[in-house]
Write a protein that holds these residues in place. Structure first.
Motif, PDB file in Angstrom:
ATOM      1  N   HIS A 100       0.811  -1.136  -0.026  1.00  0.00           N
ATOM      2  CA  HIS A 100      -0.120  -0.106   0.013  1.00  0.00           C
ATOM      3  C   HIS A 100       0.788   1.418  -0.094  1.00  0.00           C
ATOM      4  O   HIS A 100       1.870   1.415   0.729  1.00  0.00           O
ATOM      5  N   ARG A 101       0.494   2.133  -0.853  1.00  0.00           N
ATOM      6  CA  ARG A 101       1.320   3.373  -0.716  1.00  0.00           C
ATOM      7  C   ARG A 101       0.414   4.590   0.087  1.00  0.00           C
ATOM      8  O   ARG A 101      -0.696   4.700  -0.192  1.00  0.00           O
ATOM      9  N   ILE A 102       1.401   5.238   0.966  1.00  0.00           N
ATOM     10  CA  ILE A 102       0.649   6.056   1.677  1.00  0.00           C
ATOM     11  C   ILE A 102       0.602   7.314   0.982  1.00  0.00           C
ATOM     12  O   ILE A 102       1.495   7.765   0.171  1.00  0.00           O
ATOM     13  N   ALA A 103      -0.563   7.946   1.065  1.00  0.00           N
ATOM     14  CA  ALA A 103      -1.269   9.031   0.241  1.00  0.00           C
ATOM     15  C   ALA A 103      -1.671   9.971   1.418  1.00  0.00           C
ATOM     16  O   ALA A 103      -2.853   9.837   1.939  1.00  0.00           O
ATOM     17  N   HIS A 104      -0.941  11.027   1.387  1.00  0.00           N
ATOM     18  CA  HIS A 104      -1.275  12.153   2.378  1.00  0.00           C
ATOM     19  C   HIS A 104      -2.367  13.050   1.693  1.00  0.00           C
ATOM     20  O   HIS A 104      -1.993  13.517   0.760  1.00  0.00           O
ATOM     21  N   ARG A 105      -3.395  13.175   2.449  1.00  0.00           N
ATOM     22  CA  ARG A 105      -4.725  14.068   1.857  1.00  0.00           C
ATOM     23  C   ARG A 105      -4.812  15.042   2.628  1.00  0.00           C
ATOM     24  O   ARG A 105      -5.916  14.844   3.646  1.00  0.00           O
ATOM     25  N   ARG A 106      -4.124  16.175   2.709  1.00  0.00           N
ATOM     26  CA  ARG A 106      -4.253  17.542   3.434  1.00  0.00           C
ATOM     27  C   ARG A 106      -5.420  17.997   3.408  1.00  0.00           C
ATOM     28  O   ARG A 106      -5.934  18.152   1.990  1.00  0.00           O
ATOM     29  N   GLY A 107      -6.217  18.423   4.272  1.00  0.00           N
ATOM     30  CA  GLY A 107      -7.441  18.999   4.086  1.00  0.00           C
ATOM     31  C   GLY A 107      -8.653  18.373   3.992  1.00  0.00           C
ATOM     32  O   GLY A 107      -9.933  18.739   3.839  1.00  0.00           O
ATOM     33  N   VAL A 108      -8.622  17.121   3.840  1.00  0.00           N
ATOM     34  CA  VAL A 108      -9.737  16.234   3.649  1.00  0.00           C
ATOM     35  C   VAL A 108     -10.107  15.455   5.044  1.00  0.00           C
ATOM     36  O   VAL A 108      -9.320  15.376   5.983  1.00  0.00           O
ATOM     37  N   ARG A 109     -11.264  15.415   5.313  1.00  0.00           N
ATOM     38  CA  ARG A 109     -11.873  14.983   6.691  1.00  0.00           C
ATOM     39  C   ARG A 109     -11.546  13.623   6.902  1.00  0.00           C
ATOM     40  O   ARG A 109     -11.709  12.820   6.009  1.00  0.00           O
ATOM     41  N   GLY A 110     -11.421  13.170   8.097  1.00  0.00           N
ATOM     42  CA  GLY A 110     -11.078  11.801   8.625  1.00  0.00           C
ATOM     43  C   GLY A 110      -9.925  11.525   9.020  1.00  0.00           C
ATOM     44  O   GLY A 110      -9.015  12.478   9.421  1.00  0.00           O
ATOM     45  N   THR A 111      -9.513  10.266   9.124  1.00  0.00           N
ATOM     46  CA  THR A 111      -8.236   9.851   9.739  1.00  0.00           C
ATOM     47  C   THR A 111      -7.396   9.236   8.658  1.00  0.00           C
ATOM     48  O   THR A 111      -6.492   9.560   8.088  1.00  0.00           O
ATOM     49  N   VAL A 112      -7.802   7.850   8.811  1.00  0.00           N
ATOM     50  CA  VAL A 112      -6.874   6.798   7.797  1.00  0.00           C
ATOM     51  C   VAL A 112      -7.848   5.936   7.247  1.00  0.00           C
ATOM     52  O   VAL A 112      -8.728   5.209   8.096  1.00  0.00           O
ATOM     53  N   TRP A 113      -7.854   5.732   6.010  1.00  0.00           N
ATOM     54  CA  TRP A 113      -8.605   4.578   5.403  1.00  0.00           C
ATOM     55  C   TRP A 113      -7.837   4.029   3.963  1.00  0.00           C
ATOM     56  O   TRP A 113      -6.716   4.608   3.789  1.00  0.00           O
ATOM     57  N   THR A 114      -8.411   3.151   3.451  1.00  0.00           N
ATOM     58  CA  THR A 114      -7.683   2.501   2.137  1.00  0.00           C
ATOM     59  C   THR A 114      -8.519   2.835   1.041  1.00  0.00           C
ATOM     60  O   THR A 114      -9.948   2.836   0.972  1.00  0.00           O
ATOM     61  N   GLU A 115      -7.836   2.790  -0.110  1.00  0.00           N
ATOM     62  CA  GLU A 115      -8.546   3.094  -1.375  1.00  0.00           C
ATOM     63  C   GLU A 115      -7.929   2.309  -2.337  1.00  0.00           C
ATOM     64  O   GLU A 115      -6.604   1.922  -2.112  1.00  0.00           O
ATOM     65  N   THR A 116      -8.341   2.378  -3.541  1.00  0.00           N
ATOM     66  CA  THR A 116      -7.577   1.664  -4.943  1.00  0.00           C
ATOM     67  C   THR A 116      -7.774   2.867  -5.907  1.00  0.00           C
ATOM     68  O   THR A 116      -8.885   3.071  -6.172  1.00  0.00           O
ATOM     69  N   ASP A 117      -6.573   3.043  -6.227  1.00  0.00           N
ATOM     70  CA  ASP A 117      -6.829   4.321  -7.495  1.00  0.00           C
ATOM     71  C   ASP A 117      -7.215   3.683  -8.639  1.00  0.00           C
ATOM     72  O   ASP A 117      -7.331   2.486  -9.025  1.00  0.00           O
ATOM     73  N   THR A 118      -7.193   4.491  -9.833  1.00  0.00           N
ATOM     74  CA  THR A 118      -7.575   3.933 -11.099  1.00  0.00           C
ATOM     75  C   THR A 118      -6.662   3.165 -11.823  1.00  0.00           C
ATOM     76  O   THR A 118      -6.970   2.503 -12.684  1.00  0.00           O
ATOM     77  N   THR A 119      -5.494   3.106 -11.361  1.00  0.00           N
ATOM     78  CA  THR A 119      -4.350   2.048 -11.868  1.00  0.00           C
ATOM     79  C   THR A 119      -4.533   0.637 -11.192  1.00  0.00           C
ATOM     80  O   THR A 119      -3.749   0.005 -11.483  1.00  0.00           O
ATOM     81  N   GLY A 120      -5.113   0.607 -10.021  1.00  0.00           N
ATOM     82  CA  GLY A 120      -5.307  -0.742  -9.280  1.00  0.00           C
ATOM     83  C   GLY A 120      -4.389  -0.699  -8.165  1.00  0.00           C
ATOM     84  O   GLY A 120      -4.264  -1.584  -7.318  1.00  0.00           O
ATOM     85  N   GLU A 121      -3.797   0.311  -7.892  1.00  0.00           N
ATOM     86  CA  GLU A 121      -2.747   0.396  -6.887  1.00  0.00           C
ATOM     87  C   GLU A 121      -3.478   0.791  -5.603  1.00  0.00           C
ATOM     88  O   GLU A 121      -4.437   1.593  -5.552  1.00  0.00           O
ATOM     89  N   ARG A 122      -3.131   0.062  -4.536  1.00  0.00           N
ATOM     90  CA  ARG A 122      -3.733   0.264  -3.080  1.00  0.00           C
ATOM     91  C   ARG A 122      -3.180   1.407  -2.435  1.00  0.00           C
ATOM     92  O   ARG A 122      -1.737   1.374  -2.493  1.00  0.00           O
ATOM     93  N   LEU A 123      -3.792   2.097  -1.948  1.00  0.00           N
ATOM     94  CA  LEU A 123      -3.563   3.255  -1.298  1.00  0.00           C
ATOM     95  C   LEU A 123      -3.954   3.326   0.404  1.00  0.00           C
ATOM     96  O   LEU A 123      -4.794   2.808   0.552  1.00  0.00           O
ATOM     97  N   LEU A 124      -3.109   3.703   1.025  1.00  0.00           N
ATOM     98  CA  LEU A 124      -3.312   3.840   2.577  1.00  0.00           C
ATOM     99  C   LEU A 124      -3.514   5.440   2.840  1.00  0.00           C
ATOM    100  O   LEU A 124      -2.301   6.059   2.995  1.00  0.00           O
ATOM    101  N   CYS A 125      -4.542   5.940   2.986  1.00  0.00           N
ATOM    102  CA  CYS A 125      -4.793   7.437   2.908  1.00  0.00           C
ATOM    103  C   CYS A 125      -4.956   7.985   4.307  1.00  0.00           C
ATOM    104  O   CYS A 125      -5.493   7.194   5.069  1.00  0.00           O
ATOM    105  N   VAL A 126      -4.371   8.998   4.499  1.00  0.00           N
ATOM    106  CA  VAL A 126      -4.047   9.762   5.646  1.00  0.00           C
ATOM    107  C   VAL A 126      -4.588  11.314   5.678  1.00  0.00           C
ATOM    108  O   VAL A 126      -4.118  11.882   4.802  1.00  0.00           O
ATOM    109  N   ALA A 127      -5.402  11.814   6.503  1.00  0.00           N
ATOM    110  CA  ALA A 127      -5.995  12.965   6.487  1.00  0.00           C
ATOM    111  C   ALA A 127      -5.050  13.767   7.527  1.00  0.00           C
ATOM    112  O   ALA A 127      -4.396  13.246   8.415  1.00  0.00           O
ATOM    113  N   GLY A 128      -5.152  15.242   7.574  1.00  0.00           N
ATOM    114  CA  GLY A 128      -4.484  15.888   8.661  1.00  0.00           C
ATOM    115  C   GLY A 128      -3.166  16.262   8.274  1.00  0.00           C
ATOM    116  O   GLY A 128      -2.684  16.462   6.976  1.00  0.00           O
ATOM    117  N   ASP A 129      -2.593  17.163   8.987  1.00  0.00           N
ATOM    118  CA  ASP A 129      -1.100  18.044   8.728  1.00  0.00           C
ATOM    119  C   ASP A 129      -0.223  16.929   8.457  1.00  0.00           C
ATOM    120  O   ASP A 129      -0.058  15.641   9.296  1.00  0.00           O
TER     121      ASP A 129
END
Length: 257
Positions: A100-129
């Motif tokens: 899983h590639r860590i994807a920092h989502r600054r400005g997005v509400r929430g804490t940590v969640w998983t996604e799969t992007d359009t290329t099929g790569e697994r993401l570990l998304c994290v909000a906050g500073d």
């Protein structure tokens, strides 16, 4: 205070010393052991900590000389360990054995969640500073580890008809799991980084100890009953286990050149 206590007491002794080798500085933690007969050095792979054991009558001067003499050994052993990796934006980490590639989502509400992007790569998304990314990812992985280890342990305990008093998840340096005689199971959170069959094996292993507090043939029959592919999991840990300790750690023990 007894004579024995006075013999081993070193109130002014530092807890650690520094060893300089090839323009780098290594921190060496010192510990006295009553049964030690000589000075010894070891590397705690999980924490990348260098530990010097001193015999009861050893001196600080001798300890410094011994550690400095083995500066090359310290550097070589630490150099062979997998490089420590902090949780940060863009870093690829395993979760349940899948990258899983860590994807920092600054400005997005929430804490940590998983996604799969359009290329099929697994993401570990994290909000906050940005300064909170490392802690938030670490906390998320610990929660996931606890949830899955609790579920697996309770499932195996029900199969054996035994009860569990408590389950804890920590960052254990020397073992993946443990079982106390009081029925308390403790696991390393890093098992969430390994494939699920490895986590299940460790849960089966510790639950089997609730019946057999040993590693007898009967114990291994219980493990095999709960986890038929336990040999596969053991083999995976032998080959890849040390890699799990590299994540979420800052590089320690080495100073600037």
């Amino acid at each position: 205070m007894s004579y024995r206590a006075l013999l081993y007491r070193r109130p002014s002794e530092p807890q650690a010393i520094e060893v300089v080798f090839d323009r780098s500085v290594y921190l060496v933690r010192m510990r006295r052991h009553r049964q030690a007969r000589r000075y010894t050095l070891r590397i705690q792979a999980a924490t990348r900590e260098v530990i010097l054991t001193i015999p009861p009558r050893g001196t600080l001067k001798e300890a410094r000389e011994f550690a400095q003499k083995h500066g090359g050994w310290i550097a070589a052993r630490l150099g062979r360990l997998p490089e420590a990796v902090r949780f940060a934006d863009g870093i690829v980490v395993p979760m349940r054995g899948m990258a899983h590639r860590i994807a920092h989502r600054r400005g997005v509400r929430g804490t940590v969640w998983t996604e799969t992007d359009t290329t099929g790569e697994r993401l570990l998304c994290v909000a906050g500073d940005a300064p909170h990314v490392d802690r938030r990812i670490g906390d998320f992985l610990r929660r996931e580890a606890k949830r899955e280890l609790e579920a697996a342990s309770q499932r195996f305990a029900a199969a054996l008809g035994v009860g569990i008093r408590r389950i804890s998840v920590r960052d254990q340096a020397s073992r993946w799991g443990s079982c106390s005689t009081a029925g308390v199971l403790s696991y390393s959170w890093r098992l969430i980084l390994a494939p699920s069959f490895v986590l299940n094996y460790l849960a089966a292993h510790e639950v089997a100890h609730l019946v057999e507090m040993n590693h007898s043939a009967r114990f291994w029959r219980l493990v095999r009953r709960l986890c038929p592919d336990h040999e596969r999991a053991k083999a995976w840990l032998d080959v890849h286990g040390s890699e799990l300790h590299r994540y979420g750690l800052a590089e320690t023990g080495r100073g600037a050149s």
